[in-house]
Design a protein around this motif. Structure first.
Motif, short mmCIF file in Angstrom:
data_model
loop_
_atom_site.label_atom_id
_atom_site.label_comp_id
_atom_site.label_asym_id
_atom_site.label_seq_id
_atom_site.Cartn_x
_atom_site.Cartn_y
_atom_site.Cartn_z
N ASP A 11 31.53 4.55 -9.94
CA ASP A 11 29.87 4.76 -10.24
C ASP A 11 29.39 4.08 -11.73
O ASP A 11 28.93 4.90 -12.23
CB ASP A 11 29.51 6.31 -10.10
CG ASP A 11 29.87 6.98 -8.65
OD1 ASP A 11 28.66 6.58 -8.09
OD2 ASP A 11 31.04 6.98 -8.29
N ASP A 44 30.03 2.25 -5.98
CA ASP A 44 28.73 2.20 -6.56
C ASP A 44 29.02 1.35 -8.06
O ASP A 44 28.49 2.04 -9.25
CB ASP A 44 28.21 3.53 -6.85
CG ASP A 44 27.47 4.35 -5.77
OD1 ASP A 44 27.02 3.46 -4.82
OD2 ASP A 44 26.84 5.27 -5.76
N ASN A 75 27.36 3.21 -1.65
CA ASN A 75 26.11 3.44 -0.98
C ASN A 75 25.27 2.44 -1.56
O ASN A 75 24.50 1.54 -1.13
CB ASN A 75 25.29 4.49 -0.91
CG ASN A 75 25.50 5.50 -2.01
OD1 ASN A 75 26.46 5.76 -2.49
ND2 ASN A 75 24.07 5.76 -2.46
N HIS A 183 34.55 6.13 -0.99
CA HIS A 183 33.34 6.47 -2.00
C HIS A 183 32.79 7.75 -2.09
O HIS A 183 32.85 8.79 -3.10
CB HIS A 183 32.20 5.61 -1.90
CG HIS A 183 31.10 5.86 -2.78
ND1 HIS A 183 30.97 5.47 -3.99
CD2 HIS A 183 29.56 6.17 -2.41
CE1 HIS A 183 29.90 5.89 -4.67
NE2 HIS A 183 29.00 6.22 -3.66
N HIS A 222 30.93 8.97 -6.31
CA HIS A 222 29.78 9.41 -5.74
C HIS A 222 29.31 10.48 -6.24
O HIS A 222 27.77 10.92 -6.52
CB HIS A 222 29.60 9.48 -4.14
CG HIS A 222 28.33 9.71 -3.58
ND1 HIS A 222 27.27 8.72 -3.60
CD2 HIS A 222 27.66 11.03 -3.22
CE1 HIS A 222 26.21 9.50 -2.73
NE2 HIS A 222 26.49 10.53 -2.83
#
Ligand code: FE2
Length: 288
Positions: A11, A44, A75, A183, A222
């Protein structure tokens, strides 16, 4: 099994800003200092999957040199969002302009990737954009110590992909560390109010399957929290570890996880990007 050191990064939400670029460079410095045998990045990487954002992350990850890397999309890398970091939202259904800009981010104003030429075919769709820089969306790593399978959970985990992952894990030799990476989360974590879509679809069934497959370690991102749970079905125990994020939300600094396996122990440490200092998240003497 000889010892194994994994760095688990996640992330970055890299938006091309000087602040996040500097933070990402510092994170990679810290992770290299750990002397990893394996680098796992659970998605991410970018704020919005734009080619320029992905290029920055790809260049940073190259600095790990010959250390094997497993890099998964999140995502944000695959689905354009319009929210602030960590707040992916669905595309607005009532705005044709926003929808169009989200689909064609290079046409937006003020973005780094504004181009006078049409985007190259390789950058035309988000999955190709990602895989051309980081490899397949569904990937794996195997060596004498570890069998790792990584799946793409955006927009959902696909049964066929899970079946392939399960076959690989079943084939792993006895005594090898079995790792599953994705993720999205499989369990709630302290300090994070769950939002729709935070957990992988059918997370309970997936946990049961992974325990049946004798997976030792699940790595995910995530949720932007460094945490580790020990999960058991009464027959097998598995550690589910989430990594923190690069984005600093004001309450916690950027971090990544370092995982040490061997000598009869498995240890998960959170590493601060600011100080490099480790803090122990989890330790067990069970896996060997
Ligand atoms: Fe995410």
């Amino acid at each position: 099994m000889s010892s194994l050191r994994i760095v688990h990064l996640s992330d970055f939400h890299c938006d091309g800003s000087p602040e996040l670029r500097a933070a990402l460079a510092r994170l990679v410095d810290r992770a290299i200092d750990c002397g990893p045998d394996l680098v796992v990045v659970t998605g991410d990487l970018s704020a919005d999957g734009r080619p320029g954002e992905l290029d920055i992350v790809a260049a940073e990850l190259e600095r790990f040199g010959s250390v094997p890397r497993v890099v998964l999309p999140g995502n944000r890398d695959l689905v354009p969002s319009v929210g602030p970091p960590g707040e992916a939202r669905p595309l607005p259904a009532d705005s044709d302009l926003d929808y169009f800009l989200a689909l064609e981010p290079a046409l937006g104003f003020g973005f780094d990737d504004v181009a006078t030429d049409p985007p190259a075919a390789i950058d035309a769709d988000p999955e190709t954009r990602f895989s051309s820089r980081f490899g397949r969306l569904e990937t794996r790593h195997a060596d004498p110590r570890v069998q790792l399978v990584a799946v793409n959970s955006t927009p959902r985990l696909r049964p066929a992909e899970l079946e392939r992952a399960a076959r690989r894990l079943r084939r792993a030799p006895e005594g090898v560390l079995r790792i599953f990476a994705l993720h999205h989360g499989l369990l709630p974590v302290p300090g994070r109010k769950l939002r729709d879509g935070d957990l992988a679809n059918r997370a309970g069934d997936l946990l049961a399957l992974l325990l049946e497959l004798k997976v030792d370690l699940v790595l995910h991102g995530h949720v932007h929290r460094a945490h580790a749970w020990l999960v058991s079905d009464g027959h097998h125990e598995m550690v589910v570890a989430s990594a923190g994020a690069l984005v600093n939300d004001g309450r916690r600094d950027a971090s990544f996880n370092e995982i040490l396996v061997g000598g009869g122990r498995l240890e998960v440490r959170r590493r601060s990007v600011a100080t490099g200092e480790p803090s122990l998240l989890f330790q067990t003497t069970r896996p060997g």
